[in-house]
Design a protein around this motif. Sequence first.
Motif, PDB file in Angstrom:
ATOM      1  N   ARG A  54       0.872  -1.184   0.000  1.00 51.55           N
ATOM      2  CA  ARG A  54       0.000   0.000   0.000  1.00 51.55           C
ATOM      3  C   ARG A  54       0.905   1.228   0.000  1.00 51.55           C
ATOM      4  O   ARG A  54       2.096   1.133   0.278  1.00 51.55           O
ATOM      5  CB  ARG A  54      -0.892  -0.020   1.235  1.00 51.55           C
ATOM      6  CG  ARG A  54      -1.850  -1.206   1.231  1.00 51.55           C
ATOM      7  CD  ARG A  54      -2.684  -1.263   2.525  1.00 51.55           C
ATOM      8  NE  ARG A  54      -3.347  -2.543   2.601  1.00 51.55           N
ATOM      9  CZ  ARG A  54      -2.847  -3.622   3.202  1.00 51.55           C
ATOM     10  NH1 ARG A  54      -1.668  -3.567   3.804  1.00 51.55           N
ATOM     11  NH2 ARG A  54      -3.517  -4.749   3.213  1.00 51.55           N
ATOM     12  N   MET A  55       0.348   2.369  -0.285  1.00 51.35           N
ATOM     13  CA  MET A  55       1.164   3.573  -0.412  1.00 51.35           C
ATOM     14  C   MET A  55       1.733   4.047   0.924  1.00 51.35           C
ATOM     15  O   MET A  55       2.677   4.817   0.958  1.00 51.35           O
ATOM     16  CB  MET A  55       0.384   4.688  -1.107  1.00 51.35           C
ATOM     17  CG  MET A  55       0.029   4.336  -2.555  1.00 51.35           C
ATOM     18  SD  MET A  55       1.344   3.522  -3.518  1.00 51.35           S
ATOM     19  CE  MET A  55       2.545   4.823  -3.633  1.00 51.35           C
ATOM     20  N   ASP A  56       1.187   3.552   2.052  1.00 50.47           N
ATOM     21  CA  ASP A  56       1.778   3.891   3.350  1.00 50.47           C
ATOM     22  C   ASP A  56       2.989   3.014   3.662  1.00 50.47           C
ATOM     23  O   ASP A  56       3.597   3.138   4.720  1.00 50.47           O
ATOM     24  CB  ASP A  56       0.736   3.795   4.467  1.00 50.47           C
ATOM     25  CG  ASP A  56       0.229   2.369   4.706  1.00 50.47           C
ATOM     26  OD1 ASP A  56       0.739   1.409   4.074  1.00 50.47           O
ATOM     27  OD2 ASP A  56      -0.699   2.215   5.525  1.00 50.47           O
ATOM     28  N   GLY A  57       3.340   2.105   2.721  1.00 49.61           N
ATOM     29  CA  GLY A  57       4.498   1.248   2.885  1.00 49.61           C
ATOM     30  C   GLY A  57       4.177  -0.127   3.455  1.00 49.61           C
ATOM     31  O   GLY A  57       5.038  -1.006   3.460  1.00 49.61           O
ATOM     32  N   SER A  58       2.962  -0.334   3.940  1.00 51.22           N
ATOM     33  CA  SER A  58       2.611  -1.644   4.495  1.00 51.22           C
ATOM     34  C   SER A  58       2.373  -2.641   3.365  1.00 51.22           C
ATOM     35  O   SER A  58       1.873  -2.292   2.302  1.00 51.22           O
ATOM     36  CB  SER A  58       1.363  -1.537   5.376  1.00 51.22           C
ATOM     37  OG  SER A  58       0.233  -1.152   4.608  1.00 51.22           O
ATOM     38  N   GLU A  59       2.755  -3.884   3.616  1.00 57.23           N
ATOM     39  CA  GLU A  59       2.610  -4.910   2.590  1.00 57.23           C
ATOM     40  C   GLU A  59       1.152  -5.346   2.498  1.00 57.23           C
ATOM     41  O   GLU A  59       0.516  -5.639   3.511  1.00 57.23           O
ATOM     42  CB  GLU A  59       3.504  -6.098   2.896  1.00 57.23           C
ATOM     43  CG  GLU A  59       3.565  -7.093   1.769  1.00 57.23           C
ATOM     44  CD  GLU A  59       4.760  -7.998   1.874  1.00 57.23           C
ATOM     45  OE1 GLU A  59       5.751  -7.756   1.153  1.00 57.23           O
ATOM     46  OE2 GLU A  59       4.700  -8.927   2.682  1.00 57.23           O
ATOM     47  N   ALA A  60       0.618  -5.407   1.273  1.00 56.18           N
ATOM     48  CA  ALA A  60      -0.757  -5.866   1.045  1.00 56.18           C
ATOM     49  C   ALA A  60      -0.771  -7.377   0.830  1.00 56.18           C
ATOM     50  O   ALA A  60      -1.551  -8.095   1.440  1.00 56.18           O
ATOM     51  CB  ALA A  60      -1.375  -5.150  -0.149  1.00 56.18           C
ATOM     52  N   PHE A  61       0.108  -7.858  -0.058  1.00 53.55           N
ATOM     53  CA  PHE A  61       0.219  -9.289  -0.313  1.00 53.55           C
ATOM     54  C   PHE A  61       1.481  -9.594  -1.101  1.00 53.55           C
ATOM     55  O   PHE A  61       2.113  -8.700  -1.657  1.00 53.55           O
ATOM     56  CB  PHE A  61      -1.016  -9.845  -1.035  1.00 53.55           C
ATOM     57  CG  PHE A  61      -1.333  -9.183  -2.351  1.00 53.55           C
ATOM     58  CD1 PHE A  61      -0.807  -9.666  -3.543  1.00 53.55           C
ATOM     59  CD2 PHE A  61      -2.179  -8.086  -2.415  1.00 53.55           C
ATOM     60  CE1 PHE A  61      -1.103  -9.063  -4.757  1.00 53.55           C
ATOM     61  CE2 PHE A  61      -2.487  -7.477  -3.621  1.00 53.55           C
ATOM     62  CZ  PHE A  61      -1.947  -7.972  -4.801  1.00 53.55           C
ATOM     63  N   VAL A  62       1.826 -10.885  -1.130  1.00 58.49           N
ATOM     64  CA  VAL A  62       2.973 -11.388  -1.883  1.00 58.49           C
ATOM     65  C   VAL A  62       2.477 -12.534  -2.741  1.00 58.49           C
ATOM     66  O   VAL A  62       1.697 -13.375  -2.281  1.00 58.49           O
ATOM     67  CB  VAL A  62       4.100 -11.895  -0.944  1.00 58.49           C
ATOM     68  CG1 VAL A  62       5.238 -12.509  -1.742  1.00 58.49           C
ATOM     69  CG2 VAL A  62       4.604 -10.776  -0.063  1.00 58.49           C
ATOM     70  N   ILE A  63       2.919 -12.563  -4.000  1.00 53.67           N
ATOM     71  CA  ILE A  63       2.571 -13.648  -4.914  1.00 53.67           C
ATOM     72  C   ILE A  63       3.849 -14.403  -5.268  1.00 53.67           C
ATOM     73  O   ILE A  63       4.835 -13.792  -5.669  1.00 53.67           O
ATOM     74  CB  ILE A  63       1.952 -13.108  -6.223  1.00 53.67           C
ATOM     75  CG1 ILE A  63       0.734 -12.251  -5.947  1.00 53.67           C
ATOM     76  CG2 ILE A  63       1.609 -14.254  -7.167  1.00 53.67           C
ATOM     77  CD1 ILE A  63       0.210 -11.533  -7.184  1.00 53.67           C
ATOM     78  N   ASN A  64       3.825 -15.709  -5.109  1.00 52.99           N
ATOM     79  CA  ASN A  64       4.942 -16.568  -5.504  1.00 52.99           C
ATOM     80  C   ASN A  64       4.449 -17.541  -6.563  1.00 52.99           C
ATOM     81  O   ASN A  64       3.480 -18.269  -6.325  1.00 52.99           O
ATOM     82  CB  ASN A  64       5.476 -17.366  -4.306  1.00 52.99           C
ATOM     83  CG  ASN A  64       6.262 -16.501  -3.373  1.00 52.99           C
ATOM     84  OD1 ASN A  64       7.291 -15.964  -3.747  1.00 52.99           O
ATOM     85  ND2 ASN A  64       5.765 -16.350  -2.159  1.00 52.99           N
ATOM     86  N   ARG A  65       5.130 -17.546  -7.703  1.00 46.27           N
ATOM     87  CA  ARG A  65       4.796 -18.529  -8.733  1.00 46.27           C
ATOM     88  C   ARG A  65       5.459 -19.845  -8.365  1.00 46.27           C
ATOM     89  O   ARG A  65       6.656 -19.884  -8.086  1.00 46.27           O
ATOM     90  CB  ARG A  65       5.268 -18.072 -10.112  1.00 46.27           C
ATOM     91  CG  ARG A  65       4.868 -19.082 -11.180  1.00 46.27           C
ATOM     92  CD  ARG A  65       5.083 -18.583 -12.571  1.00 46.27           C
ATOM     93  NE  ARG A  65       4.637 -19.620 -13.511  1.00 46.27           N
ATOM     94  CZ  ARG A  65       4.315 -19.371 -14.752  1.00 46.27           C
ATOM     95  NH1 ARG A  65       4.409 -18.144 -15.232  1.00 46.27           N
ATOM     96  NH2 ARG A  65       3.914 -20.341 -15.536  1.00 46.27           N
TER      97      ARG A  65
END
Length: 170
Positions: A54-65
């Motif tokens: 997110r723009m506040d620097g907090s992680e929204a999610f991570v995608i791993n193939r």
Amino acid sequence: MGLSNEEVDMYELYIKQRVFKITDHYDVLDVNQNPVYHVDQDFRLIGNTVHVSRMDGSEAFVINRKVLTLMPKFDVEFSNGKTAEIKQNFTFFKKSIDILSEDYSLRLEGSFWDMDFGVFNNEIEVGNIRKQIFAWGDTYVISVFDAEFEEALIALLIALDNIKDGEKNS
């Protein structure tokens, strides 16, 4: 005549990628072209990891193939602790892609080649994804009909773009 809830709650997000890219680094924008999320892809020879914040620097999610799979599969880890799997199913004539979690089962309906489809949770359309045809670089519009699925829709688009890029490169 009043507006229905769907008309009031629907909003759009925009993604514009660079034309020449080795890895992806771009923003997801709102209707006023303000950044809402930042997408940052790690370069790896095998696999693919994408961090979305997110723009506040907090992680929204991570995608791993996932590697070493017959059909493309992606694990999504959301910041709230929930997980989902995006997977392409084996079919003969058209692409079938689902995003599955313990809370929902989303499916795509539409044209993968044109990147224009609805995303459904059971029989309810929660959003749609379409590629703008006359744009420099890959430009996508995500229409969100249910805000609960906003991040899942973004994750789905990132996975779809990765699948499409992989097919183009092979």
